[in-house]
Design a protein around this motif. Structure first.
Motif, PDB file in Angstrom:
ATOM      1  N   ARG A 119      41.138  42.610  57.372  1.00 45.58           N
ATOM      2  CA  ARG A 119      42.324  42.193  56.599  1.00 45.58           C
ATOM      3  C   ARG A 119      41.916  41.314  55.409  1.00 45.58           C
ATOM      4  NH1 ARG A 119      46.982  43.732  58.914  1.00 45.58           N
ATOM      5  NH2 ARG A 119      47.101  44.011  61.179  1.00 45.58           N
ATOM      6  N   HIS A 154      50.773  37.884  46.845  1.00 50.46           N
ATOM      7  CA  HIS A 154      50.306  38.618  48.021  1.00 50.46           C
ATOM      8  C   HIS A 154      51.511  39.072  48.846  1.00 50.46           C
ATOM      9  CE1 HIS A 154      46.202  38.046  47.173  1.00 50.46           C
ATOM     10  NE2 HIS A 154      46.026  36.861  47.691  1.00 50.46           N
ATOM     11  N   ASP A 171      48.554  43.013  55.060  1.00 51.08           N
ATOM     12  CA  ASP A 171      47.414  42.193  55.460  1.00 51.08           C
ATOM     13  C   ASP A 171      47.647  40.723  55.117  1.00 51.08           C
ATOM     14  OD1 ASP A 171      45.685  44.309  56.442  1.00 51.08           O
ATOM     15  OD2 ASP A 171      45.559  44.963  54.373  1.00 51.08           O
ATOM     16  N   ALA A 172      48.164  40.454  53.922  1.00 58.35           N
ATOM     17  CA  ALA A 172      48.430  39.073  53.521  1.00 58.35           C
ATOM     18  C   ALA A 172      49.509  38.454  54.406  1.00 58.35           C
ATOM     19  CB  ALA A 172      48.854  39.024  52.060  1.00 58.35           C
ATOM     20  N   TRP A 185      48.264  49.511  53.335  1.00 56.73           N
ATOM     21  CA  TRP A 185      47.263  49.361  52.281  1.00 56.73           C
ATOM     22  C   TRP A 185      47.561  50.373  51.191  1.00 56.73           C
ATOM     23  CZ3 TRP A 185      41.238  49.987  52.412  1.00 56.73           C
ATOM     24  CH2 TRP A 185      40.687  49.091  51.503  1.00 56.73           C
ATOM     25  N   LYS A 211      42.510  38.497  41.765  1.00 59.29           N
ATOM     26  CA  LYS A 211      42.760  37.264  42.503  1.00 59.29           C
ATOM     27  C   LYS A 211      41.519  36.384  42.547  1.00 59.29           C
ATOM     28  CE  LYS A 211      45.796  36.032  43.968  1.00 59.29           C
ATOM     29  NZ  LYS A 211      46.699  35.025  43.332  1.00 59.29           N
ATOM     30  N   ARG A 236      40.506  43.480  52.690  1.00 57.32           N
ATOM     31  CA  ARG A 236      41.483  44.305  51.982  1.00 57.32           C
ATOM     32  C   ARG A 236      42.351  43.506  51.025  1.00 57.32           C
ATOM     33  NH1 ARG A 236      43.307  48.759  56.640  1.00 57.32           N
ATOM     34  NH2 ARG A 236      41.202  49.582  56.935  1.00 57.32           N
ATOM     35  N   PHE A 237      42.648  42.273  51.385  1.00 64.09           N
ATOM     36  CA  PHE A 237      43.541  41.530  50.491  1.00 64.09           C
ATOM     37  C   PHE A 237      42.779  40.662  49.485  1.00 64.09           C
ATOM     38  CE2 PHE A 237      43.078  37.390  52.456  1.00 64.09           C
ATOM     39  CZ  PHE A 237      43.578  36.510  51.513  1.00 64.09           C
ATOM     40  N   ARG A 247      40.484  42.579  45.674  1.00 63.92           N
ATOM     41  CA  ARG A 247      41.410  42.056  44.658  1.00 63.92           C
ATOM     42  C   ARG A 247      40.613  41.207  43.677  1.00 63.92           C
ATOM     43  NH1 ARG A 247      46.833  41.247  45.387  1.00 63.92           N
ATOM     44  NH2 ARG A 247      46.657  40.345  43.302  1.00 63.92           N
ATOM     45  N   ASP A 278      51.414  42.319  50.546  1.00 63.66           N
ATOM     46  CA  ASP A 278      51.054  43.433  51.405  1.00 63.66           C
ATOM     47  C   ASP A 278      50.993  42.991  52.860  1.00 63.66           C
ATOM     48  OD1 ASP A 278      48.049  42.707  52.044  1.00 63.66           O
ATOM     49  OD2 ASP A 278      48.325  42.427  49.898  1.00 63.66           O
TER      50      ASP A 278
END
Length: 410
Positions: free
Chosen positions: A374, A263, A267-268, A38, A385, A377-378, A382, A265
């Motif tokens: 997760r 995406h 988590d993604a 992260w 997004k 966080r993503f 965001r 990261d």
């Protein structure tokens, strides 16, 4: 003060009661916020403060190696001016026992603001309060929500002198003077257990729609909305949806968000990998081909596994609604976009929750928490997004309550 502005004085806070009970899980956390790739970014002020820090030779060496400026169009002096370079999936300042070396040697005050306050957030709201909230991107917050079967209560106390606020707002916005009434009504609807949670969110849309269409008689609206909240207006609206048509759309919307090309990261990537295997995704002719039966099986297992815990998803969505200061009341258009945002978030969290009970998964609280963290966080963190998805709904004429019913149908 210009005549076209009204004063806004804030002397009290508003917070969910569980806010006072939060504490960091530290090494007991499955997805430590200093780990799992992260990104940890912060503003110019924190960057300059960190540049001046001195400590042990090891700390000095790590700081010199990991502290970097952010370059490019997305850089800004407020919260994306610099970052810690992540190594092997974690912040390089983290010690072997999951404690921050910088804090251990120099104290909490030297940490970037994001490290000092996460998952806490405070917002000066047009409701007239300093709102304190907690992000569900932290397992410790989810654990608190898990232990509230009666739902979420709110507390208010006077704030300290240095937190008092005197501001203003344009007096041509009729929503602002009624913002606390609007927020309270929305949260009451979300906690009305006469209806299922998807029905409550749809009812929320029915209540907010007149405001989004320019209703300016707020006392009249409030009276009608309060009556609507006790009506049976949404009964059967979701049940009447043909699942063989709505489920593929529900799944496709969430898959399109998960597999957005920017995406990258951890988590993604984790969510993408799980989803691909679970739903048998195949990419053909610019669209995803998927199997719906695995989702239906997981949904049935989820209902059995977490029977009696339906309140948890209610608590989660109420917490998110408050954390994001919804609905946004800058204008009727922005208000409706913020409702679309909330429906999209519910859809994604619902998708992830059912995913925790996919074939081969443990289907327990720990797996559920991991996936919800997760997603937070993503996607929750965001905004760019989420704005992109809002705009795509508007451009494709998919911003109606009927379209929202599809997002709520999973």
């Amino acid at each position: 003060m210009p005549n076209d502005h009204n004063l806004l004085t804030i002397q009290n806070d508003l917070r969910p009661a569980y806010y006072d009970d939060f504490h960091c899980l530290m090494s007991d956390c499955q997805l430590n916020c200093c780990q799992n790739d992260w990104q940890i970014t912060f503003g110019k002020k924190d960057y300059l403060k960190l540049k001046k820090q001195k400590g042990s030779p090891e700390l000095n060496q790590r700081l010199a190696h990991c502290l970097r400026r952010v370059r490019g169009e997305k850089a800004n002096e407020t919260n994306n001016y610099a970052k810690f370079v992540i190594e092997n999936g974690q912040c390089p300042l983290l010690s072997e026992n999951c404690l921050c070396r910088l804090q251990q040697e120099n104290g909490e005050k030297v940490l970037p603001e994001v490290c000092r306050i996460f998952p806490r957030l405070k917002t000066y709201s047009a409701t007239g309060y300093l709102e304190r909230s907690l992000s569900p991107a932290c397992e410790g917050v989810l654990a608190l929500l898990w232990d509230l079967p009666q739902g979420i209560d709110f507390l208010s106390d006077p704030v300290s002198d240095d937190e008092k606020y005197l501001g203003s707002y344009l007096n041509d916005n009729p929503l602002i003077p009624f913002s606390q009434n609007i927020r309270s009504l929305c949260i009451d609807i979300l906690q009305n257990r006469r209806f299922s949670l998807p029905e409550r969110i749809l009812l929320l849309g029915l209540a907010l729609k007149p405001l989004a269409e320019g209703q300016t008689d707020l006392p009249a609206w409030l009276e009608k909305a309060q009556a609507l909240a006790e009506s049976t207006a949404v009964n059967g609206m979701l049940a009447s949806q043909e699942q063989d048509k709505t489920l593929p759309l529900f799944l496709t919307n969430n898959i399109n968000i998960l597999f957005s090309p920017d995406h990258f990261d951890q988590d993604a990537r984790t969510l993408q990998h799980i989803t691909s295997n679970w739903l048998g995704l195949e990419y053909q002719e610019k669209t995803f081909q998927l199997e719906t039966e695995p989702y239906l099986q997981a949904k049935e297992r989820f209902a059995k596994q977490f029977s009696g815990r339906e309140y948890f998803m209610e608590n989660l969505m109420v917490a998110i609604f408050f954390h994001l200061s919804l609905p946004k009341m800058d204008s009727p258009e922005i208000l409706w976009k913020s409702y679309l945002d909330f429906c999209t978030l519910y859809s994604m969290y619902r998708f992830a929750a059912v995913m925790s009970c996919r074939e081969g998964a443990p289907g327990d609280k720990e797996e559920l928490f991991q996936l919800l963290v997760r997603v937070s966080r993503f996607f929750l963190h965001r905004m760019d997004k989420r704005i992109h998805f809002q705009e795509s709904l508007l451009q494709n004429n998919s911003a109606s309550l009927g379209a929202m019913a599809i997002l709520l149908s999973g």
